[in-house]
Every structure is written in structure tokens, then in C-alpha cells.
Design an enzyme around this catalytic site. Structure first.
Site, PDB file in Angstrom:
ATOM      1  N   PHE A 148      88.788  28.440 -83.923  1.00 16.03           N
ATOM      2  CA  PHE A 148      88.252  28.077 -82.600  1.00 16.03           C
ATOM      3  C   PHE A 148      89.196  27.189 -81.805  1.00 16.03           C
ATOM      4  O   PHE A 148      89.078  27.101 -80.586  1.00 16.03           O
ATOM      5  CB  PHE A 148      86.885  27.378 -82.746  1.00 16.03           C
ATOM      6  CG  PHE A 148      86.976  25.924 -83.160  1.00 16.03           C
ATOM      7  CD1 PHE A 148      87.224  24.934 -82.215  1.00 16.03           C
ATOM      8  CD2 PHE A 148      86.836  25.537 -84.485  1.00 16.03           C
ATOM      9  CE1 PHE A 148      87.331  23.598 -82.584  1.00 16.03           C
ATOM     10  CE2 PHE A 148      86.947  24.215 -84.869  1.00 16.03           C
ATOM     11  CZ  PHE A 148      87.193  23.241 -83.912  1.00 16.03           C
ATOM     12  N   LYS A 172      90.245  39.465 -84.401  1.00 15.99           N
ATOM     13  CA  LYS A 172      88.882  38.947 -84.600  1.00 15.99           C
ATOM     14  C   LYS A 172      88.948  37.456 -84.292  1.00 15.99           C
ATOM     15  O   LYS A 172      89.285  36.634 -85.132  1.00 15.99           O
ATOM     16  CB  LYS A 172      88.436  39.190 -86.047  1.00 15.99           C
ATOM     17  CG  LYS A 172      86.936  39.296 -86.282  1.00 15.99           C
ATOM     18  CD  LYS A 172      86.129  38.094 -85.873  1.00 15.99           C
ATOM     19  CE  LYS A 172      86.277  36.927 -86.812  1.00 15.99           C
ATOM     20  NZ  LYS A 172      85.719  35.666 -86.242  1.00 15.99           N
ATOM     21  N   GLU A 175      84.163  33.072 -83.210  1.00 15.78           N
ATOM     22  CA  GLU A 175      82.898  33.373 -82.521  1.00 15.78           C
ATOM     23  C   GLU A 175      82.418  32.185 -81.692  1.00 15.78           C
ATOM     24  O   GLU A 175      81.456  32.294 -80.947  1.00 15.78           O
ATOM     25  CB  GLU A 175      81.826  33.805 -83.534  1.00 15.78           C
ATOM     26  CG  GLU A 175      81.349  32.732 -84.516  1.00 15.78           C
ATOM     27  CD  GLU A 175      82.283  32.543 -85.728  1.00 15.78           C
ATOM     28  OE1 GLU A 175      83.504  32.781 -85.597  1.00 15.78           O
ATOM     29  OE2 GLU A 175      81.781  32.121 -86.787  1.00 15.78           O
ATOM     30  N   SER A 225      90.310  27.335 -91.795  1.00 20.22           N
ATOM     31  CA  SER A 225      90.197  26.270 -92.794  1.00 20.22           C
ATOM     32  C   SER A 225      90.679  26.762 -94.166  1.00 20.22           C
ATOM     33  O   SER A 225      90.696  27.964 -94.441  1.00 20.22           O
ATOM     34  CB  SER A 225      88.754  25.782 -92.859  1.00 20.22           C
ATOM     35  OG  SER A 225      87.897  26.884 -93.014  1.00 20.22           O
ATOM     36  N   CYS A 280      95.340  21.478 -85.656  1.00 18.27           N
ATOM     37  CA  CYS A 280      95.827  21.515 -87.046  1.00 18.27           C
ATOM     38  C   CYS A 280      97.055  20.640 -87.210  1.00 18.27           C
ATOM     39  O   CYS A 280      97.458  20.335 -88.321  1.00 18.27           O
ATOM     40  CB  CYS A 280      96.132  22.937 -87.461  1.00 18.27           C
ATOM     41  SG  CYS A 280      97.464  23.633 -86.498  1.00 18.27           S
ATOM     42  N   GLU A 382      89.997  17.144 -94.824  1.00 14.98           N
ATOM     43  CA  GLU A 382      90.254  17.302 -93.383  1.00 14.98           C
ATOM     44  C   GLU A 382      88.954  17.024 -92.616  1.00 14.98           C
ATOM     45  O   GLU A 382      87.915  17.618 -92.909  1.00 14.98           O
ATOM     46  CB  GLU A 382      90.719  18.738 -93.102  1.00 14.98           C
ATOM     47  CG  GLU A 382      91.064  18.975 -91.641  1.00 14.98           C
ATOM     48  CD  GLU A 382      91.474  20.411 -91.355  1.00 14.98           C
ATOM     49  OE1 GLU A 382      90.814  21.343 -91.862  1.00 14.98           O
ATOM     50  OE2 GLU A 382      92.455  20.603 -90.622  1.00 14.98           O
TER      51      GLU A 382
END
Ligand code: NAD
Length: 496
Positions: A148, A172, A175, A225, A280, A382
Site C-alpha cells: 500500500f 495485483k 487493495e 511485509s 520501507c 517492524e
């Protein structure tokens, strides 16, 4: 007015029955819906990509490059529109969103040179009257599964390179913020990418699980992740696919006592809290060398963290937007609660921060922990939010070891004025991307991006030369054109 984000298959917008709500994180309101793919949709998208492959892979690299030039120009023309789509669903500020689209455009720009990047090598006379050459050929249908936090940049790391190399692609996206992906696909079509070459399927685990084992998928690029990256890598490779799976991070910034503290503190605050820590490559740990320096860092950072300008990403003077979802807000808050329970010192507590008039948005103020110990979960795991942990170490070697021992190895930085310390750090540290007086060392498009250890499963990094290698197969040809035909079989290993 709400909107609906669909799939994009074979150049058409396609809907499907299962839907999920989309939120505007700045207001907390439901803003739209996204269609969620099932096996039928995935099969349709992969079939379209498979069908498009023979023609597309035969288009000359120069013609593919010309389409990429047009795509780059269109992205530049639409950069504000793309940034608005990102901010509306992700929450980051418009200027930050714009910068992230630009970093994606940089990769498209690199890809415009694809005829050069695809060149092989040639050697004459490897044996008498024999020559040899190597060439790079596309794989077939490639898949990109993206997180995301960069809804334009990370898809742009993947599909322009894949299709410029002659592959076809199924994207993909996350979402949580899918709208941008459809605009990218429409702009690619406008640039001349034929129908079926680039397809977008919206969805979650259900969609990914079908893609991972699909017999017509040759390669998978994943960013997300670590737990999911590892599972994607294991399942994808077990099914014979080429996989690069990028995972999470815990990026340490070592600050030496000789550092330019003004520069270091400003850089660290921007890199830790920018995009609400949902990067990240965000700095999430400061390794302060010596107690005197640590006290001074806390003294300087505390007011900056307390006074971050947090609000809706569309407001010009705002520096930090909301978190992406209510669920993510809960997760980050739970980590701050945990840090207190573990005994770390919470110097700045942003948990109850709410901007006036936007009380339902997913906002969290900056949180700063001091005296964090390496045994604590807030250090090991994280958090992916506006939470910075300061770990105090007595000397450089202990700091270097600490960074190297962490299970993640995405990015790291050091602030120092000493060239030898910086050089030793860059050489010895067990991390993939290193900054020297640079807080977020994200490689530019013509270097490769990728971490070490549990931040990357697979062998090849994203974009630049390793991107070309990932999306192509190497073939080596040996050719013999003798002047006179020689007869007779040889049963020995050929030598030169
Ligand atoms: P995520 O792992 O939740 O989701 C990533 C993608 O995987 C999404 O498309 C999602 O739909 C899909 N997915 C989610 N759960 C799945 C499951 N159980 N099975 C199969 N697919 C699943 O990650 P996120 O929350 O969207 O993004 C944040 C994470 O991404 C952070 O850990 C961050 O460090 C990481 N990240 C890493 C890099 C890098 O380059 N190493 C870059 C950006 C983000």
C-alpha cells in the site's frame, strides 16, 4: 459521491461481485469500493497476458522503447492527478506523493534505453571457425504484487521494465489504495501498450493464491511485509517460478559523536516521520554512540517531533498525513503501548493526537522512545508508523554489530564527519542499501534497489541491470560456419 475501482483486463475495465470498502484516511470516511478478484478473474487476466505474449515479444526493443518514451511523457503530464489519487487513498501529503511518482518515472526513463540494456555479447573464434554470442529473451507472463505504501512507484519499478523486456504483465496492487493502478494502465494504453500486455487485478490473498501457483505465470515480483514475502517466495519457487520477494525493514541510523548534529537531527526527523513512517526505507531506529550524544539528540529531537505539522495530506503546509487505515492505526498504537510495558522511555507520545475538524481521520502524532533495548519487541519488529526508537551504544563497533545482527537488512545510514568511520561502516555493515550522511539511501533508477537478509527473498534486486536480468532469460549460442564441410563424428569433449 463514492467511486468504484475495477480490474483492467485486455484493455477493458471489468467488475466482479465481491467488493471491499475504500477509506479516505484523512477523514476516516468510506470513499469508495474496490472489486476483489476471484479465480475466474485471475484466469481471465493471465489468459489475456498469455495471448498477448507472442506478438508483444516479437515487437522490436526499439519500438517498445518508443512506447516507453510516450508513457514517460504521459506520466509527467498526469503527475498531479496521480498524486491526488495516492493522497486520497493513502493519506501521504501531495508533495510526497508527487515525489514518489517521480521516482517511478525515473525507472520508466531508464527503461527507455532498453535496446541497449538487452544487448548481449559476442566473441569471434571461440574455436576454429566458431563464434559465440549471448542474448536475453523475455520470460512470458510476469506478475507484480505490490504494497500500500507506494501505489505508483512500486508498480512502476516492475511493469515498465517487464514489458520493455518483452514480457506481458498482471499487476495485483494493494487493495487499500488501488485507484492509481488503473490510471497507470490507462496511460500505458494511451502510450501504445497493446491490450493484454498489461493487466490489473484487484484483490487480496484469494487473488494472490491463484497467481502463485498458476501454470501460465513465469515470474513473480512481490513487495510487502516479510512473513508474506517469505511465503510468496517459497510457494512461487516450489511451483517453478522465478521470484523476487521484498520484505519489511528496521532501518538503523548510527549517529557518531563527531556528526554535524543540526544536519543529522533534521534529516532523521524527516526520514523517520515523513509519510507517517510508512516507508520501507524510513529510519525507525537511531543508534546513538555515547550517552552524551544520546542526551543531546533527545534534547534536539523532542521539540521537532512534538511540533510536526500533522493533518490532511491535501493541505499545503502539512508535513505528515494520517496512517493508511484504522486497523493500521490500532497496530501502531499497540506497539507504542507495548514499548511502555517493555520499559522503554516514551519521550514524545503522539497516541492521542487529533487534528481539529478531522477527528475521525487515522492520525497519529510522532512518538519518540529513548533507552530502547535490543531485546524489546519494539526494537526487533517492524512498526511501520511514526515511531522512532533510540538505542544507546557505548562505541562505534557495538553500533555496527547491532545493525548487522538485526534480522532485517534493507537500509541503514551513518552520520559522521570521519571518512574512515564512514568507509568502515559502508564496507562492513550487513545491510543492502547504505547512506553516509544521507538518511534514506534509496538507489536511483540506474542503480538497483534491494535489501539483505529477511528484507529480500531471491537473488535479484529491482530496476537497473538486475531488473533486466530478473525479467529475461540468458541464452548463449555457439555458431559454426565452416568454409568447407568436415565429416566424421567426434566422441570427445570438445576443446579449443
Ligand atoms: P502486505 O504484506 O500486507 O501486502 C502486500 C501485498 O500482499 C498486497 O498486495 C496484499 O494484498 C498482499 N497480501 C496481503 N496479505 C496476503 C496474504 N496473506 N497472502 C498473499 N498476499 C497477501 O504489506 P503492506 O502492508 O501492503 O505494505 C507494507 C509492508 O511492505 C511493510 O512491511 C514494508 O516494509 C514493506 N515494503 C517493503 C519494501 C521493500 O522494498 N523491501 C518496499 C515497500 C514496502
Amino acid at each position: 459521491m463514492t467511486y468504484q475501482v475495477t480490474h483492467y483486463i485486455n484493455g477493458e475495465l471489468i467488475t466482479s461481485a465481491r467488493k471491499q470498502n475504500l477509506f479516505n484516511p484523512a477523514t476516516g470516511e468510506t470513499a469508495g469500493q474496490v472489486c476483489m478478484a476471484d479465480k475466474t478473474i485471475i484466469d481471465q487476466a493471465v489468459a489475456a497476458a498469455k495471448m498477448a505474449f507472442p506478438n508483444w515479444s516479437s515487437v522490436t526493443p526499439l519500438k517498445r522503447a518508443r512506447i516507453m518514451f510516450k508513457f514517460k511523457a504521459l506520466l509527467e503530464q498526469h503527475i498531479d492527478e496521480l498524486a491526488q489519487l495516492i493522497t486520497a487513498e493513502h493519506g501521504k501529503t501531495l508533495s510526497d506523493a508527487r515525489g514518489s511518482v517521480q521516482r517511478g518515472i525515473d525507472v520508466v526513463e531508464y527503461v527507455c534505453g532498453i535496446p541497449n540494456h538487452l544487448q548481449g555479447s559476442y566473441a569471434e573464434n571461440i574455436a576454429t571457425e566458431m563464434d559465440s554470442y549471448s542474448l536475453r529473451q523475455p520470460l512470458g507472463v510476469c506478475v507484480g504484487i505490490t504494497p500500500f505504501n507506494f501505489p505508483a512507484m512500486i508498480p512502476l519499478w516492475m511493469f515498465p521494465m517487464a514489458i520493455a523486456c518483452g514480457n506481458t504483465f498482471v499487476l495485483k496492487p494493494s487493495e487499500k489504495d488501488p485507484a492509481c493502478s488503473i490510471r497507470l494502465a490507462q496511460l500505458a494504453k494511451e502510450a501504445g501498450v497493446p491490450d493484454g500486455v498489461l493487466n490489473v487485478v484487484q484483490g487480496d490473498k484469494e487473488a494472490v493464491d491463484v497467481l502463485l501457483v498458476h501454470p501460465d505465470v513465469q515470474a513473480i515480483s512481490f513487495v510487502g511485509s516479510t512473513a508474506i514475502a517469505e511465503q510468496i517466495y517459497k510457494t512461487g519457487t516450489a511451483h517453478g517460478k522465478r521470484v523476487q520477494a521484498f520484505g519489511g525493514a528496521k532501518n538503523h541510523c548510527v549517529v557518531m559523536p563527531d556528526a554535524d548534529l543540526e544536519q543529522a537531527v533534521e534529516a532523521i526527523v524527516g526520514a523517520a516521520y515523513g509519510s507517517a513512517g510508512e516507508r520501507c526505507m524510513a529510519i525507525s531506529v537511531v543508534v546513538a554512540v555515547g550517552d552524551v550524544l544520546a542526551d543531546e539528540l533527545v534534547r534536539r529531537m523532542q521539540p521537532l517531533v512534538q511540533n510536526l505539522k500533522i493533518g490532511s495530506g491535501v493541505t499545503a503546509e502539512v508535513e505528515v498525513g494520517p496512517l493508511v487505515t484504522a486497523a493500521h492505526w490500532q497496530r501502531v498504537k499497540a506497539y507504542v503501548d507495548l514499548g511502555i510495558a517493555e520499559g522503554a522511555e516514551l519521550v514524545v507520545d503522539g497516541r492521542s493526537f487529533k487534528p481539529k475538524g478531522l477527528e475521525k481521520g487515522f492520525y497519529m502524532g510522532g512518538c519518540l522512545f529513548d533507552k530502547v533495548k535490543p531485546s524489546m519487541r519494539i526494537y526487533k519488529e517492524e512498526i511501520f508508523g511514526p515511531v522512532l526508537c533510540i538505542v544507546r551504544v557505548p562505541d562505534f563497533q557495538t553500533g555496527l554489530q547491532l545493525v548487522s545482527d538485526h534480522e532485517y537488512g534493507n537500509g541503514t545510514a551513518i552520520f559522521t564527519r570521519d571518512g574512515n568511520t564512514a568507509r568502515t561502516f559502508a564496507s562492513k555493515v550487513q545491510v543492502g542499501m547504505v547512506g553516509i550522511n544521507v538518511p534514506i539511501p534509496v538507489p536511483v533508477a540506474y542503480f538497483s534497489f534491494g535489501g539483505w537478509k529477511r528484507s529480500l527473498f531471491g537473488d535479484l534486486q529491482m530496476h537497473s541491470t538486475t531488473g533486466v536480468q530478473f525479467y529475461t532469460k540468458l541464452k548463449t549460442v555457439i555458431a559454426r560456419w565452416p568454409e568447407t564441410a568436415k565429416s566424421g563424428s567426434s566422441f570427445n569433449m570438445p576443446t579449443h
